[in-house]
Design a protein around this motif. Structure first.
Motif, PDB file in Angstrom:
ATOM      1  N   LYS A   7      -6.833  46.969  96.403  1.00  0.00           N
ATOM      2  CA  LYS A   7      -6.271  46.381  97.620  1.00  0.00           C
ATOM      3  C   LYS A   7      -4.901  46.985  97.919  1.00  0.00           C
ATOM      4  O   LYS A   7      -4.578  47.316  99.061  1.00  0.00           O
ATOM      5  CB  LYS A   7      -6.174  44.868  97.444  1.00  0.00           C
ATOM      6  N   ARG A   8      -4.083  47.151  96.856  1.00  0.00           N
ATOM      7  CA  ARG A   8      -2.755  47.738  97.052  1.00  0.00           C
ATOM      8  C   ARG A   8      -2.875  49.199  97.472  1.00  0.00           C
ATOM      9  O   ARG A   8      -2.107  49.679  98.308  1.00  0.00           O
ATOM     10  CB  ARG A   8      -1.952  47.620  95.759  1.00  0.00           C
ATOM     11  N   LEU A  14      -1.872  52.393 104.227  1.00  0.00           N
ATOM     12  CA  LEU A  14      -2.177  52.071 105.619  1.00  0.00           C
ATOM     13  C   LEU A  14      -0.985  51.407 106.294  1.00  0.00           C
ATOM     14  O   LEU A  14      -0.633  51.736 107.436  1.00  0.00           O
ATOM     15  CB  LEU A  14      -3.398  51.156 105.685  1.00  0.00           C
ATOM     16  N   GLY A  15      -0.351  50.447 105.585  1.00  0.00           N
ATOM     17  CA  GLY A  15       0.824  49.780 106.161  1.00  0.00           C
ATOM     18  C   GLY A  15       1.967  50.749 106.377  1.00  0.00           C
ATOM     19  O   GLY A  15       2.610  50.751 107.437  1.00  0.00           O
ATOM     20  N   ALA A  16       2.240  51.584 105.366  1.00  0.00           N
ATOM     21  CA  ALA A  16       3.318  52.566 105.507  1.00  0.00           C
ATOM     22  C   ALA A  16       3.000  53.572 106.610  1.00  0.00           C
ATOM     23  O   ALA A  16       3.869  53.929 107.419  1.00  0.00           O
ATOM     24  CB  ALA A  16       3.548  53.293 104.181  1.00  0.00           C
ATOM     25  N   GLY A  17       1.754  54.022 106.634  1.00  0.00           N
ATOM     26  CA  GLY A  17       1.358  54.989 107.664  1.00  0.00           C
ATOM     27  C   GLY A  17       1.477  54.410 109.053  1.00  0.00           C
ATOM     28  O   GLY A  17       1.983  55.073 109.979  1.00  0.00           O
ATOM     29  N   PHE A  18       1.013  53.147 109.211  1.00  0.00           N
ATOM     30  CA  PHE A  18       1.114  52.546 110.537  1.00  0.00           C
ATOM     31  C   PHE A  18       2.563  52.306 110.926  1.00  0.00           C
ATOM     32  O   PHE A  18       2.928  52.462 112.097  1.00  0.00           O
ATOM     33  CB  PHE A  18       0.339  51.230 110.580  1.00  0.00           C
ATOM     34  N   THR A  19       3.417  51.912 109.955  1.00  0.00           N
ATOM     35  CA  THR A  19       4.833  51.703 110.262  1.00  0.00           C
ATOM     36  C   THR A  19       5.493  52.998 110.719  1.00  0.00           C
ATOM     37  O   THR A  19       6.293  52.998 111.668  1.00  0.00           O
ATOM     38  CB  THR A  19       5.557  51.147 109.021  1.00  0.00           C
ATOM     39  N   ALA A 154       3.931  43.453 118.104  1.00  0.00           N
ATOM     40  CA  ALA A 154       2.598  43.965 117.746  1.00  0.00           C
ATOM     41  C   ALA A 154       2.514  44.395 116.287  1.00  0.00           C
ATOM     42  O   ALA A 154       1.441  44.335 115.671  1.00  0.00           O
ATOM     43  CB  ALA A 154       2.245  45.150 118.649  1.00  0.00           C
ATOM     44  N   LEU A 155       3.672  44.835 115.694  1.00  0.00           N
ATOM     45  CA  LEU A 155       3.651  45.370 114.321  1.00  0.00           C
ATOM     46  C   LEU A 155       3.109  44.372 113.302  1.00  0.00           C
ATOM     47  O   LEU A 155       2.159  44.693 112.576  1.00  0.00           O
ATOM     48  CB  LEU A 155       5.059  45.836 113.935  1.00  0.00           C
ATOM     49  N   PRO A 156       3.673  43.153 113.176  1.00  0.00           N
ATOM     50  CA  PRO A 156       3.114  42.227 112.167  1.00  0.00           C
ATOM     51  C   PRO A 156       1.683  41.812 112.469  1.00  0.00           C
ATOM     52  O   PRO A 156       0.906  41.548 111.546  1.00  0.00           O
ATOM     53  CB  PRO A 156       4.077  41.032 112.211  1.00  0.00           C
ATOM     54  N   ILE A 157       1.340  41.748 113.754  1.00  0.00           N
ATOM     55  CA  ILE A 157      -0.030  41.376 114.102  1.00  0.00           C
ATOM     56  C   ILE A 157      -1.013  42.430 113.590  1.00  0.00           C
ATOM     57  O   ILE A 157      -2.040  42.111 112.960  1.00  0.00           O
ATOM     58  CB  ILE A 157      -0.168  41.200 115.630  1.00  0.00           C
ATOM     59  N   ILE A 158      -0.683  43.715 113.846  1.00  0.00           N
ATOM     60  CA  ILE A 158      -1.579  44.793 113.407  1.00  0.00           C
ATOM     61  C   ILE A 158      -1.596  44.901 111.891  1.00  0.00           C
ATOM     62  O   ILE A 158      -2.653  45.104 111.284  1.00  0.00           O
ATOM     63  CB  ILE A 158      -1.169  46.119 114.055  1.00  0.00           C
ATOM     64  N   LEU A 159      -0.420  44.754 111.231  1.00  0.00           N
ATOM     65  CA  LEU A 159      -0.396  44.776 109.762  1.00  0.00           C
ATOM     66  C   LEU A 159      -1.212  43.626 109.187  1.00  0.00           C
ATOM     67  O   LEU A 159      -1.905  43.779 108.175  1.00  0.00           O
ATOM     68  CB  LEU A 159       1.050  44.693 109.257  1.00  0.00           C
ATOM     69  N   GLY A 160      -1.132  42.455 109.848  1.00  0.00           N
ATOM     70  CA  GLY A 160      -1.953  41.322 109.412  1.00  0.00           C
ATOM     71  C   GLY A 160      -3.436  41.602 109.568  1.00  0.00           C
ATOM     72  O   GLY A 160      -4.242  41.236 108.704  1.00  0.00           O
ATOM     73  N   LEU A 161      -3.802  42.253 110.678  1.00  0.00           N
ATOM     74  CA  LEU A 161      -5.207  42.616 110.876  1.00  0.00           C
ATOM     75  C   LEU A 161      -5.674  43.618 109.820  1.00  0.00           C
ATOM     76  O   LEU A 161      -6.810  43.534 109.333  1.00  0.00           O
ATOM     77  CB  LEU A 161      -5.405  43.200 112.281  1.00  0.00           C
ATOM     78  N   ILE A 162      -4.787  44.582 109.467  1.00  0.00           N
ATOM     79  CA  ILE A 162      -5.135  45.544 108.412  1.00  0.00           C
ATOM     80  C   ILE A 162      -5.371  44.815 107.095  1.00  0.00           C
ATOM     81  O   ILE A 162      -6.368  45.049 106.396  1.00  0.00           O
ATOM     82  CB  ILE A 162      -4.018  46.598 108.259  1.00  0.00           C
ATOM     83  N   TYR A 167      -9.023  42.751 103.049  1.00  0.00           N
ATOM     84  CA  TYR A 167      -9.436  41.601 102.225  1.00  0.00           C
ATOM     85  C   TYR A 167     -10.904  41.273 102.440  1.00  0.00           C
ATOM     86  O   TYR A 167     -11.660  41.054 101.480  1.00  0.00           O
ATOM     87  CB  TYR A 167      -8.554  40.404 102.580  1.00  0.00           C
ATOM     88  N   ARG A 168     -11.322  41.256 103.714  1.00  0.00           N
ATOM     89  CA  ARG A 168     -12.738  40.975 104.004  1.00  0.00           C
ATOM     90  C   ARG A 168     -13.634  42.094 103.502  1.00  0.00           C
ATOM     91  O   ARG A 168     -14.739  41.860 103.004  1.00  0.00           O
ATOM     92  CB  ARG A 168     -12.930  40.823 105.520  1.00  0.00           C
ATOM     93  N   GLY A 169     -13.146  43.346 103.620  1.00  0.00           N
ATOM     94  CA  GLY A 169     -13.961  44.478 103.171  1.00  0.00           C
ATOM     95  C   GLY A 169     -14.176  44.497 101.671  1.00  0.00           C
ATOM     96  O   GLY A 169     -15.204  44.984 101.191  1.00  0.00           O
ATOM     97  N   LEU A 170     -13.198  43.960 100.910  1.00  0.00           N
ATOM     98  CA  LEU A 170     -13.304  43.946  99.448  1.00  0.00           C
ATOM     99  C   LEU A 170     -13.974  42.689  98.918  1.00  0.00           C
ATOM    100  O   LEU A 170     -14.190  42.570  97.708  1.00  0.00           O
ATOM    101  CB  LEU A 170     -11.914  44.083  98.815  1.00  0.00           C
ATOM    102  N   GLN A 171     -14.323  41.743  99.796  1.00  0.00           N
ATOM    103  CA  GLN A 171     -14.969  40.521  99.342  1.00  0.00           C
ATOM    104  C   GLN A 171     -16.267  40.766  98.577  1.00  0.00           C
ATOM    105  O   GLN A 171     -16.521  40.102  97.568  1.00  0.00           O
ATOM    106  CB  GLN A 171     -15.239  39.603 100.532  1.00  0.00           C
ATOM    107  N   PRO A 172     -17.132  41.737  99.033  1.00  0.00           N
ATOM    108  CA  PRO A 172     -18.356  41.984  98.246  1.00  0.00           C
ATOM    109  C   PRO A 172     -18.069  42.390  96.808  1.00  0.00           C
ATOM    110  O   PRO A 172     -18.795  41.991  95.895  1.00  0.00           O
ATOM    111  CB  PRO A 172     -19.038  43.130  99.024  1.00  0.00           C
TER     112      PRO A 172
END
Length: 436
Positions: A7-8, A14-19, A154-162, A167-172
């Motif tokens: 997850k990290r 992704l977070g650093a890249g988007f920032t 928009a920044l925290p919203i998009i980071l939250g979506l990421i 998190y959802r992708g790693l649930q399986p």
């Protein structure tokens, strides 16, 4: 070695890249706003200059109509170099008889002005329009700040979506881990393959591993059960013979029972050796290490090892080698090959009558051992390779594991064991190379 969180690994880059992209977008947007506002203001000043040029030759008619009171903007009109008209800020515009755009000072200085000149060479009228850079700064600042606020929201919203998507992708994977944690050690049924496509190869590989583990566990259980059953017989016989020995009254009886005890011990020892060999061979799918195989040397060594037992029964050992090049495996385990040949030769000697011949032949793609015994009855042929299987009425000592060991070792060398009764009597045990 520290364990890194998947997850990290996903969130941090992704977070650093988007920032970084967000910062670049802010800078790029600011540069774009500055450029657009400068172009818009220059265009407005150009239009104003053209309008003043149109009315410059009719100034007496428009003088009273022109009113301008702005500390941040100014204009001036000259004929030749004579100032005809200017507002309070336009009086400070320096004259220049040329159409151009210039700044009074570098734009970052607090007292900088922007000048646009328009000169008519025929009428010798010159018009100039001025504007403070500070006024443009205010417009730029308002627009840039508005854009920055919107992007900042928009920044925290998009980071939250990421984060949520990861998190959802790693649930399986989390569900898979929970399922495996709740499983008992003997629960080896396949896990559900109802997982995302990216995880499916991992689950399928794990299911194949479970299948192999299940097969190995069943084999071990069967092996342990068969071994315990087979070891019980010589141990029980040993116990009985010891008890009978204790009750023996004559030297002849004691000698007889001592020999029986020795036979039981030899059978138990032989069975234990065979079981240990099988326990090493069973888990193997491939040979862990290989060496060059010299089939002629291995055949001769195997014959020398069984020669004492053959001499006891006055059995002649015969060796026939193929004169041309061999297509038998060139690499393998010399120890296992010798074990295969010795087991086949031991069986041939054991079940052959006295004063007969046992022949070892090396062919181009096979190696065979033939004897002159009774062969194998048809009703036993289908089960003779089964572990611990011994036909009823068998008088020869044995464990019933020899052919199983031969077959397992042969498979590891890409060979198969074939048994067939000869028309003239006797049995032919042949190790044949499997074609790829």
């Amino acid at each position: 070695m520290a364990v890194s969180s998947l997850k990290r690994r996903l969130i941090v880059p992704l977070g650093a890249g988007f920032t970084i992209i967000w910062l670049a977008a802010c800078i790029g947007g600011a540069i774009n706003i500055v450029s657009e506002i400068n172009d818009a203001e220059d265009s407005r000043m150009q239009q104003l200059a053209h309008t003043l040029m149109l009315i410059s030759d009719r100034l007496p008619q428009y003088t009273n109509a022109i009113t301008h009171d702005d500390d941040d903007n100014g204009f001036a009109i000259w004929h030749h170099d004579k100032l005809l008209l200017a507002d309070s800020e336009g009086k400070h515009i320096p004259f220049q008889a040329a159409s151009t755009t210039k700044d009074s000072h570098p734009w970052w200085q607090p007292n900088a002005w922007r000048y646009i000149y328009l000169h008519d060479a025929q009428t010798h009228f010159t018009v100039a329009v001025s504007q403070r850079w500070e006024e443009r700064y205010e417009s730029m600042y308002d627009n840039i700040w508005l854009q920055f606020i919107l992007l900042l929201i928009a920044l925290p919203i998009i980071l939250g979506l990421i984060w949520h998507s990861i998190y959802r992708g790693l649930q399986p994977l989390n569900l898979l881990a929970k399922q495996l944690q709740q499983r008992q050690g003997n629960h080896l049924t396949p896990i559900s393959e109802n997982v995302p496509a990216e995880t499916l190869p991992l689950v399928q590989s794990f299911n194949r591993l479970l299948e192999r583990a299940s097969i190995a566990m069943q084999r071990e259980r069967r092996f342990s059960a068969d071994a315990a059953h087979e070891l019980r017989s010589p141990l029980a016989a040993l116990k009985i013979q010891t008890e009978v020995l204790a009750m023996s009254e004559t030297a002849e009886e004691r000698e007889h029972h001592i020999q029986q005890i020795i036979n039981s011990l030899e059978r138990a020892s032989h069975l234990t050796d065979q079981l240990l060999i099988l326990s090493r061979l069973d888990p193997m799918d491939t040979l862990p290490e290989t060496e060059p195989l010299n089939w002629d040397n291995l055949a001769r060594q195997s014959l020398s090892l069984v020669n004492p037992s053959a001499r006891e029964k006055h059995i002649r050992l015969k060796y026939e080698a193929h004169s041309g090049s061999l297509k038998l495996p060139k690499f393998g385990s010399p120890l296992l090959v010798q074990l295969m040949l010795r087991n086949l030769l031991d069986n041939a000697i054991k079940y052959s009558p006295e004063y007969t011949t046992v022949t070892l032949q090396i062919h181009e793609t096979a190696i065979s051992v033939t004897d002159e015994g009774k062969g194998i009855a048809i009703e036993h042929m289908a089960h003779i390779r089964d572990r611990f299987y011994r036909p009823a009425g068998q008088t020869q000592n044995g464990s019933g594991l020899g052919l199983s060991i031969v077959e397992t070792a042969a498979t590891l060398h890409n060979m198969s064991l074939n048994l067939k009764n000869l028309p003239t009597g006797g049995l032919c045990a042949e190790l044949t190379l499997l074609m790829p």
